[in-house]
Write an enzyme that holds these catalytic residues in place. Sequence first.
Site, PDB file in Angstrom:
ATOM      1  N   LYS A 167       4.757 -77.226  75.365  1.00 51.93           N
ATOM      2  CA  LYS A 167       3.840 -78.360  75.169  1.00 51.93           C
ATOM      3  C   LYS A 167       4.235 -79.074  73.889  1.00 51.93           C
ATOM      4  O   LYS A 167       4.537 -78.419  72.881  1.00 51.93           O
ATOM      5  CB  LYS A 167       2.388 -77.892  75.091  1.00 51.93           C
ATOM      6  CG  LYS A 167       1.414 -79.050  74.820  1.00 51.93           C
ATOM      7  CD  LYS A 167      -0.020 -78.711  75.145  1.00 51.93           C
ATOM      8  CE  LYS A 167      -0.757 -77.928  74.095  1.00 51.93           C
ATOM      9  NZ  LYS A 167      -0.845 -78.577  72.771  1.00 51.93           N
ATOM     10  N   ASP A 218       3.236 -73.809  72.911  1.00 52.78           N
ATOM     11  CA  ASP A 218       3.219 -74.988  72.040  1.00 52.78           C
ATOM     12  C   ASP A 218       4.464 -75.011  71.169  1.00 52.78           C
ATOM     13  O   ASP A 218       4.831 -73.987  70.571  1.00 52.78           O
ATOM     14  CB  ASP A 218       2.005 -74.915  71.107  1.00 52.78           C
ATOM     15  CG  ASP A 218       0.967 -75.973  71.405  1.00 52.78           C
ATOM     16  OD1 ASP A 218       1.351 -77.029  71.932  1.00 52.78           O
ATOM     17  OD2 ASP A 218      -0.203 -75.736  71.097  1.00 52.78           O
ATOM     18  N   GLU A 234      -7.014 -84.717  74.661  1.00 49.59           N
ATOM     19  CA  GLU A 234      -7.933 -83.986  73.773  1.00 49.59           C
ATOM     20  C   GLU A 234      -8.931 -84.932  73.107  1.00 49.59           C
ATOM     21  O   GLU A 234      -8.541 -85.962  72.547  1.00 49.59           O
ATOM     22  CB  GLU A 234      -7.132 -83.198  72.706  1.00 49.59           C
ATOM     23  CG  GLU A 234      -8.056 -82.426  71.767  1.00 49.59           C
ATOM     24  CD  GLU A 234      -7.385 -81.280  71.022  1.00 49.59           C
ATOM     25  OE1 GLU A 234      -6.217 -80.966  71.290  1.00 49.59           O
ATOM     26  OE2 GLU A 234      -8.066 -80.697  70.151  1.00 49.59           O
ATOM     27  N   ASP A 249      -0.765 -73.526  69.612  1.00 48.82           N
ATOM     28  CA  ASP A 249      -0.575 -73.289  68.176  1.00 48.82           C
ATOM     29  C   ASP A 249      -1.929 -73.126  67.487  1.00 48.82           C
ATOM     30  O   ASP A 249      -2.001 -72.861  66.283  1.00 48.82           O
ATOM     31  CB  ASP A 249       0.307 -74.367  67.519  1.00 48.82           C
ATOM     32  CG  ASP A 249      -0.240 -75.774  67.660  1.00 48.82           C
ATOM     33  OD1 ASP A 249      -1.341 -75.940  68.229  1.00 48.82           O
ATOM     34  OD2 ASP A 249       0.433 -76.720  67.198  1.00 48.82           O
ATOM     35  N   SER A 250      -3.023 -73.210  68.277  1.00 49.67           N
ATOM     36  CA  SER A 250      -4.347 -72.830  67.769  1.00 49.67           C
ATOM     37  C   SER A 250      -4.317 -71.390  67.276  1.00 49.67           C
ATOM     38  O   SER A 250      -5.178 -70.970  66.505  1.00 49.67           O
ATOM     39  CB  SER A 250      -5.407 -72.974  68.869  1.00 49.67           C
ATOM     40  OG  SER A 250      -4.987 -72.332  70.053  1.00 49.67           O
ATOM     41  N   GLU A 305       3.125 -82.394  71.313  1.00 49.91           N
ATOM     42  CA  GLU A 305       2.088 -83.370  70.965  1.00 49.91           C
ATOM     43  C   GLU A 305       2.698 -84.732  70.642  1.00 49.91           C
ATOM     44  O   GLU A 305       3.728 -84.814  69.972  1.00 49.91           O
ATOM     45  CB  GLU A 305       1.308 -82.886  69.728  1.00 49.91           C
ATOM     46  CG  GLU A 305       0.431 -81.689  69.998  1.00 49.91           C
ATOM     47  CD  GLU A 305      -0.416 -81.291  68.794  1.00 49.91           C
ATOM     48  OE1 GLU A 305      -0.569 -82.100  67.851  1.00 49.91           O
ATOM     49  OE2 GLU A 305      -0.926 -80.158  68.807  1.00 49.91           O
TER      50      GLU A 305
END
Length: 288
Positions: free
Chosen positions: A114, A85, A184, A46-47, A116
């Site tokens: 993915k 993501d 991270e 999602d960057s 978080e």
Amino acid sequence: MSKKITVNTIQKYKNNKEKFSVLTAYDYSTAKYIDEAGIDIILIGDSLAMVALGYENTNAIGIEEMEIFTKAVARGVNHAMVITDMPFLSYHKTESEAVENAGKMIKAGANGVKIEGATDYIIKVIKHLTEIGIPVMGHVGFTPQFLNAIGGYNIQGKSYEATLDILEQAKKLEQAGVFSIVLEMVPEESAQYITEHLTVPTISCGAGKYCSAQVLVSDDVFGKYSEFKPKFARQYGDMKSLIFNCAKQYNEDVKNGKFPSEQEVFRLKEEELKQLKLHKDNQTNSLR
Ligand code: KIV
């Protein structure tokens, strides 16, 4: 190119202490080239909200946008595992919404998602997804979707207790069935300790060399995104200059009449050209 990378390949890498590579991609042609270069996992992170869409942070992107970019990347990939993501608020409300949105990513061509965090609710969601056959990559340490709660781009796991806390979260993720975990912005020693106490592979995003794998944002690697450069990102190219110089030269060539050249145009056949000239002459004569 060799066989498609799957969750089994990834676990084998960990078992054999073989390093593997993860790189982000957001479009078809980039995905195709980095796949051909042998990257093991291609992540539609999602960057992309920041580096490809120009948003201020990753929380701005939604599931519909992730779906479009996942489709584009998946079409370019033959070899790598494709992971997408799950964006902010796409799995946070209910488990059934999480299933529906993760399902959309799989239908768009991803081989897994993915997610978080490792709160009790998120662990429940991950357990549900893995039980229905959707591979999940976990993500702990600094988790950008929690940016407002964390209060900044801060290193996580900086103390002995904080390291054990991240390990506990990672263990919960492992029990919930994740096939790998991104760590991270964690000190290298903490990440090493966590990696040694897990059976699933860890993926370092600024967590040092002892993790099972490394992940970077492709725009940082290519030198394309210049607004923000994390300490841990290594730049291998200068795409920003390349794009700038190409656009500058093109602009000059257009304005100086140097583009297009003889090789860059289509020509009428001799006969058609004669007819066209005749037509023009006839028109001129009829006006006299
Ligand atoms: O969004 C992203 O690209 C990521 C990776 C850098 C781990 O989450």
